[in-house]
Design an enzyme around this catalytic site. Sequence first.
Site, PDB file in Angstrom:
ATOM      1  N   MET A 144     -21.903  -2.572 -11.931  1.00  0.00           N
ATOM      2  CA  MET A 144     -23.235  -2.929 -12.446  1.00  0.00           C
ATOM      3  C   MET A 144     -24.068  -1.658 -12.619  1.00  0.00           C
ATOM      4  SD  MET A 144     -25.818  -5.810 -10.935  1.00  0.00           S
ATOM      5  CE  MET A 144     -26.232  -4.875  -9.484  1.00  0.00           C
ATOM      6  N   CYS A 145     -24.812  -1.600 -13.679  1.00  0.00           N
ATOM      7  CA  CYS A 145     -25.747  -0.488 -13.868  1.00  0.00           C
ATOM      8  C   CYS A 145     -26.821  -0.546 -12.793  1.00  0.00           C
ATOM      9  CB  CYS A 145     -26.437  -0.586 -15.226  1.00  0.00           C
ATOM     10  SG  CYS A 145     -25.332  -0.600 -16.627  1.00  0.00           S
ATOM     11  N   GLN A 146     -27.456   0.587 -12.578  1.00  0.00           N
ATOM     12  CA  GLN A 146     -28.552   0.658 -11.613  1.00  0.00           C
ATOM     13  C   GLN A 146     -29.839   1.055 -12.344  1.00  0.00           C
ATOM     14  OE1 GLN A 146     -28.275   0.199  -8.183  1.00  0.00           O
ATOM     15  NE2 GLN A 146     -26.067  -0.201  -8.257  1.00  0.00           N
TER      16      GLN A 146
ATOM     17  N   ASN B  46     -30.304  -3.430 -17.610  1.00  0.00           N
ATOM     18  CA  ASN B  46     -29.100  -3.696 -16.836  1.00  0.00           C
ATOM     19  C   ASN B  46     -28.716  -5.129 -17.120  1.00  0.00           C
ATOM     20  OD1 ASN B  46     -27.761  -5.046 -14.738  1.00  0.00           O
ATOM     21  ND2 ASN B  46     -28.842  -4.010 -13.096  1.00  0.00           N
TER      22      ASN B  46
END
Lengths: 251, 251
Positions: B1-3, B105
């Site tokens: 997952m992107c942050q 995100n």
Amino acid sequence: MCQLLGMNANTPTDVMFSFTGLATRADEHKDGFGIGFFEDRGVRLFVDHHSARQSPVAQLVKTYPIRSDNVIAHIRKATQGRVALENTHPFQRELWGRYWVFAHNGNLVDFHPRLHAAFRPVGDTDSERAFCWLMQELAKAHAGVPAIAELTRTLAELMPTLHRHGTFNMLLSNGQALWAHASTHLHWVVRQHPFGAVALRDEDLSVDFAHHTTPKDRVAVIATEPLTQHEAWTAFTCGELKVFVDGQPLG
Amino acid sequence: MCQLLGMNANTPTDVMFSFTGLATRADEHKDGFGIGFFEDRGVRLFVDHHSARQSPVAQLVKTYPIRSDNVIAHIRKATQGRVALENTHPFQRELWGRYWVFAHNGNLVDFHPRLHAAFRPVGDTDSERAFCWLMQELAKAHAGVPAIAELTRTLAELMPTLHRHGTFNMLLSNGQALWAHASTHLHWVVRQHPFGAVALRDEDLSVDFAHHTTPKDRVAVIATEPLTQHEAWTAFTCGELKVFVDGQPLG
């Protein structure tokens, strides 16, 4: 006077050497600097309102080899607009799904065009106004990204309007080509095979490009004043617009 | 997952501590990072398609105290779009003479809005399409920069359209306020007087903000997951839009 530096190459090339030459001239240009690197369609734009001599951002640019096809750098001596980040060149906008990067050296007097389209200045410089006006007029002239030769013809029609208001030395790129227009001071040189050693004019630094290149590489460098000794820099004439593609001037 | 990481402050504040916490999580996020700093109307946007662990640009951000009112950072794990500079968040556009910075995100499925106005994606991510659509719809809804409350109402009307297409956690700022919308993971905390010592969750690093602040300072931090121990982070609910001004949530 502000200093401009442009680079257009047929293979991604770093500009650490030329930027070091430019930053050396930054003694009397304490009003910020900026540099935009195209990597294909993407852009990295580093700006700082500290001088290129002191800025940690400039230090990064001098030591981190960012390889790019098209580079535009600017060291600012403020004539219009206060010293602030939003007044620091180069400026960037998006048009037709392409980023455009622009830097200007000179001073436009009484240039207050009607900006009725999608491009508005964020800061208060004559330069950003000129850039927004150019983007607006390009957007009116073409529905999508035209061929480079066609874009160059449109830009050639627009330049005199700006030139009439004062000194307009500028660099513009969309990542496919680099356009340069001169009113007063602008010079260019092409580096290609056989490459040799080149020494900076203002600093005790030289580099032998033969060690860093292949015979196919070709790089055009455009700068306010010649940056190196013993290279055949050509001066732009007043009102001249040139477009550089794949490391050389077109046409 | 992107942050995601956002910061909104009532006085220019650096984010070296929080960015270090974010970059620590970058082990599995090798697909680039970016961070945008507003300084008044101006923006510095640092992007790199190398990971925040290795990038010299990230190193600069961790060590050069850039003081900013509004910050948006993003560490990318590619879901759509190849790993390339033009696909690296945050994205930036100009609207109404203000820069806008956006990071996302999540993953939007089958989101192909009609982009008939002045905002076109340069890269090929769902995120940049969503940003261009938001800019287009804001431009249609208001003739110039409206009041923050009014902008928030317009954004609240637009969010469900995006949310319907998938996960849409996002941060957006124009330098005056920071908007945050959550579908799944987003948390916020406000730091204000009396400041104390705070320790990062993922790294052996703590800072005593009492030594770096005045009693008037107030900072809101927004992040995908809480970055620190022993602070009262609040989770966003699904579909919640919040706007942060002067270091605290409005309304």
